[in-house]
Design an enzyme around this catalytic site. Structure first.
Site, PDB file in Angstrom:
ATOM      1  N   GLU A   1       0.823  -1.232   0.000  1.00  0.00           N
ATOM      2  CA  GLU A   1       0.000   0.000   0.000  1.00  0.00           C
ATOM      3  C   GLU A   1       0.852   1.275   0.000  1.00  0.00           C
ATOM      4  O   GLU A   1       0.641   2.171   0.820  1.00  0.00           O
ATOM      5  CB  GLU A   1      -0.964   0.002   1.198  1.00  0.00           C
ATOM      6  CG  GLU A   1      -2.030  -1.049   1.063  1.00  0.00           C
ATOM      7  CD  GLU A   1      -3.129  -0.981   2.125  1.00  0.00           C
ATOM      8  OE1 GLU A   1      -3.034  -0.189   3.076  1.00  0.00           O
ATOM      9  OE2 GLU A   1      -4.098  -1.755   1.989  1.00  0.00           O
TER      10      GLU A   1
ATOM     11  N   GLU B   1      -5.693  -7.981  -0.618  1.00  0.00           N
ATOM     12  CA  GLU B   1      -6.369  -7.668   0.649  1.00  0.00           C
ATOM     13  C   GLU B   1      -7.805  -7.309   0.298  1.00  0.00           C
ATOM     14  O   GLU B   1      -8.049  -6.317  -0.402  1.00  0.00           O
ATOM     15  CB  GLU B   1      -5.701  -6.515   1.398  1.00  0.00           C
ATOM     16  CG  GLU B   1      -4.363  -6.878   2.006  1.00  0.00           C
ATOM     17  CD  GLU B   1      -3.840  -5.828   2.975  1.00  0.00           C
ATOM     18  OE1 GLU B   1      -4.646  -5.237   3.729  1.00  0.00           O
ATOM     19  OE2 GLU B   1      -2.620  -5.602   2.971  1.00  0.00           O
TER      20      GLU B   1
HETATM   21  O1  AHR Z   1      -5.438  -5.727   6.875  1.00  0.00           O
HETATM   22  C1  AHR Z   1      -5.295  -4.619   7.700  1.00  0.00           C
HETATM   23  C2  AHR Z   1      -4.497  -3.497   7.062  1.00  0.00           C
HETATM   24  O2  AHR Z   1      -5.232  -2.957   6.025  1.00  0.00           O
HETATM   25  C3  AHR Z   1      -3.187  -3.888   6.418  1.00  0.00           C
HETATM   26  O3  AHR Z   1      -2.134  -3.868   7.321  1.00  0.00           O
HETATM   27  C4  AHR Z   1      -2.997  -2.828   5.388  1.00  0.00           C
HETATM   28  O4  AHR Z   1      -2.240  -3.269   4.298  1.00  0.00           O
HETATM   29  C5  AHR Z   1      -4.395  -2.394   5.040  1.00  0.00           C
HETATM   30  O5  AHR Z   1      -4.537  -1.007   5.060  1.00  0.00           O
END
Ligand code: AHR
Length: 504
Positions: free
Chosen positions: A173, A292
């Site tokens: 990210e 994610e």
């Molecule tokens: O999954 C929780 C968080 O969400 C992770 O650490 C991050 O990559 C995202 O913003």
């Protein structure tokens, strides 16, 4: 009863069902690692301290790949802290989650856990506070057989065989202003390209994932992908997508249509990647790692990290409790991932244990399943062969967040070798049952094997450690298959799986 006409034909193939669609994620965050997968005091713990009851549920969930060690955590992580004798490992501040990491679990322990859980690792390197050299060092430690300083260190640390990690995330990210070492698209694109190029000098056939956007609402969405791929296209295989902004905030209708937004996300990233491809006049295509995704109630108190002088080890963080509607949305997001199997080559439900997770643990105690466990486990188990794009004819409804959305959504898979067909469908209506009428005459000789539904008159029902079974997928006895026409009634706010086959 809402009529839903679905036509299924093996000619309408999107691409293979990819096992990697059913990945998950373990981050050093809250109780995901410590007291989640790792709890040496637990009666089921193995020699490394890993809970075998969690390993068993991970297998039952049908997880294929597990991304590690973060997440936001990785952007401040020094992997060297987590290898070697336990007594010598430093405790470190984890700035991402305002916690302390004892480094009891590191890359070697995690790799042993992946073997026990029978999952493929997906390793992330720190491109927040670190760069090319540290990524190369971790790659040498993990994948070089022996005969160099870091590969010999791994051997000395008790892992004689290389870890042989194929999939690597080039940071996490990096578009997010919250990220340690956040970068502009150009800065990150250059770093991703140089890191990838150097990693390929060690091992040309690695599968490398550049960071894409952390959601469609991020202001840089689209431009980020264009610039990052403009710099790194030749050196990477996939670009990531992360999305967590789907939650029920009083507008159930919009929430149930969240998968339309995932469709839009995937199609926009694919279009942007293809535009870069056209501009560069390259044959190679970039695929998407949706590494994610989940429902996450980010604004609730349990998502707020500690503050001030409080830097706890494994605090309770992001321990969302999921209800039936959340499970229906998770099922629908899986439908979206599957129907984009031509572009989505990997995906990770975030996360696996305790932290926005399908599996929950009590420290030293019970393990239990959240509602979202069920659609994931069923899709992972029954999606086999090729993904089929189904023709679906159903009324739409208006949503405040995502415009017009179909009242039902579905995807199917077909395994030509065994004749197995699986239909995954959701009813997004908040009030009305639907009648699915599915034309399967294009596959002769099918029999109805099983139909199941996950729903509840109270869609806000959540599982607990005391009761994680009273609402779960149940046989749907309304299903019947006559002359190649399947009919099944499904309740409002429901996730449904119908299995057909030419053999029992
Ligand atoms: O999954 C929780 C968080 O969400 C992770 O650490 C991050 O990559 C995202 O913003």
């Amino acid at each position: 009863m809402i009529p839903v006409r679905i036509t299924l034909d093996p000619a309408f193939r999107v691409g293979p069902v990819r096992r990697r669609t059913f990945g998950s994620f373990v981050e050093h965050l809250g109780r995901c690692v410590y007291t989640g997968i790792h709890d040496p005091a637990h009666p089921s713990a193995d020699a490394d301290g890993f809970r075998q009851d969690v390993v068993e549920l991970t297998r039952e969930l049908g997880v294929s790949t597990v991304r590690y060690p973060g997440g936001n955590f990785v952007s401040g992580y020094r992997w060297e802290d987590g290898v070697g004798p336990l007594a010598e490992r430093p405790r470190r501040l984890d700035l991402a989650w305002h916690s302390t990491d004892p480094n009891t679990v590191g890359v070697d322990e995690f790799m042993r856990w992946t073997k026990a859980a029978q999952v493929e690792p997906m390793m992330a390197v720190n491109l927040g506070t670190r760069g090319v050299q540290e990524a190369l060092d971790l790659l040498e430690y993990c994948n070089v057989r022996s005969g160099t300083r870091l590969s010999d260190l791994r051997v000395a640390n008790g892992s004689p065989e290389p870890h042989d990690i194929r999939m690597w995330c080039l940071g996490n990210e990096m578009d997010g202003p919250w990220q340690i070492g956040h970068k502009t698209a150009y800065e990150y694109g250059r770093l991703a390209a140089e890191t990838a190029r150097a990693m390929r000098m060690v091992q040309p056939d690695l599968e490398l994932v550049a960071c894409g956007s952390s959601g469609v609402p991020i202001p840089t969405f689209g431009e980020w992908e264009r610039i990052v791929l403009g710099e790194s296209y030749e050196y990477v295989d996939m670009i990531s997508a992360h999305a967590y902004y789907w939650e029920e905030d009083g507008d159930l209708g919009s929430f149930l249509a969240s998968a339309t937004d995932m469709d839009h996300f995937i199609e926009s990233v694919a279009a942007t990647a293809d535009a870069v491809r056209a501009h560069k006049k390259l044959a190679k295509r970039i695929h998407i790692s949706f590494d994610e995704w989940n429902v996450w109630y980010q604004h609730r108190a349990e998502s707020k990290p500690p503050t001030g002088d409080d830097w706890p080890v494994a605090p309770v963080l992001l321990e969302d409790r999921y209800n039936v509607a959340d499970a229906v949305v998770v099922g629908n997001l899986l439908i979206s991932l599957l129907r984009h199997t031509d572009r989505v080559h990997a995906a990770s439900l975030a996360q696996l244990v305790n932290v926005i997770a399908p599996i929950m643990t009590e420290p030293g105690g019970r393990v239990w399943k959240q509602t979202i466990f069920h659609p994931f486990a069923q899709a992972s188990r029954y999606a086999v062969g090729e993904v089929l794009r189904v023709a679906i004819d159903v009324e739409t409804y208006e949503t405040a967040k995502f415009g017009d959305a179909a009242l039902a959504d579905a995807v199917a898979t077909y395994d030509a070798e065994t004749g197995a067909v699986a239909l995954f469908a959701v009813n997004r209506s908040t009030t009305q049952p639907a009648l699915l009428e599915v034309d399967v005459r294009s596959i002769p000789g099918l029999q109805l094997l099983e139909a199941s539904t996950l729903a509840n008159p109270d869609h806000t029902w959540s599982a607990t450690a005391d009761d994680d079974t009273s609402v779960a997928p149940r046989a749907n006895v309304s299903a019947e298959l006559v002359d190649g026409r399947l009919r099944v009634e499904v309740p409002p706010v429901s996730w449904n799986v119908v299995r057909l086959g030419t053999r029992a």
